[in-house]
Motif scaffolding. Structure first.
Motif, short mmCIF file in Angstrom:
data_model
loop_
_atom_site.label_atom_id
_atom_site.label_comp_id
_atom_site.label_asym_id
_atom_site.label_seq_id
_atom_site.Cartn_x
_atom_site.Cartn_y
_atom_site.Cartn_z
N GLN A 36 0.83 -1.19 0.00
CA GLN A 36 0.00 0.00 0.00
C GLN A 36 0.88 1.26 0.00
O GLN A 36 0.63 2.20 -0.75
CB GLN A 36 -0.91 -0.02 1.23
N TYR A 37 1.92 1.26 0.81
CA TYR A 37 2.84 2.41 0.87
C TYR A 37 3.56 2.60 -0.46
O TYR A 37 3.65 3.71 -0.98
CB TYR A 37 3.85 2.18 2.00
N VAL A 42 4.41 5.42 -5.79
CA VAL A 42 4.49 5.33 -7.25
C VAL A 42 3.46 6.24 -7.92
O VAL A 42 3.73 6.80 -8.98
CB VAL A 42 4.31 3.86 -7.70
N SER A 43 2.31 6.40 -7.27
CA SER A 43 1.25 7.19 -7.88
C SER A 43 1.42 8.70 -7.66
O SER A 43 0.70 9.49 -8.25
CB SER A 43 -0.12 6.74 -7.37
N ASP A 44 2.36 9.09 -6.79
CA ASP A 44 2.59 10.52 -6.55
C ASP A 44 3.12 11.20 -7.81
O ASP A 44 3.87 10.60 -8.59
CB ASP A 44 3.59 10.74 -5.42
N ASP A 45 2.73 12.47 -7.98
CA ASP A 45 3.23 13.24 -9.11
C ASP A 45 4.68 13.65 -8.87
O ASP A 45 5.11 13.84 -7.73
CB ASP A 45 2.39 14.50 -9.31
#
Length: 67
Positions: A36-37, A42-45
């Motif tokens: 989850q972390y 990875v999904s952060d801009d």
């Protein structure tokens, strides 16, 4: 002797899996939290300043190869 080795190997496999068939056993929650972390990271801009620096680096590399 072969039967004894089969029993030993079967026991090792059984110890790696708990009753639910989960190979991580009691560490499953830790694995889920880590995934989850990681997925969140990875999904952060990419910050704008960092993207600009990468762009400058890409532009500078071809210039260095020509020299």
């Amino acid at each position: 002797m072969k039967d004894m080795m089969k029993d030993i190997m079967a026991g090792a496999v059984d110890r790696r899996r708990d009753a639910s068939g989960d190979p991580l056993g009691p560490n499953s929650e830790i694995g889920r939290k880590l995934k989850q972390y990681y997925d969140g990271l990875v999904s952060d801009d990419v910050p704008d300043r960092f993207a600009q620096l990468l762009s400058q680096l890409e532009q500078a590399e071809p210039a260095q190869k020509k020299d």
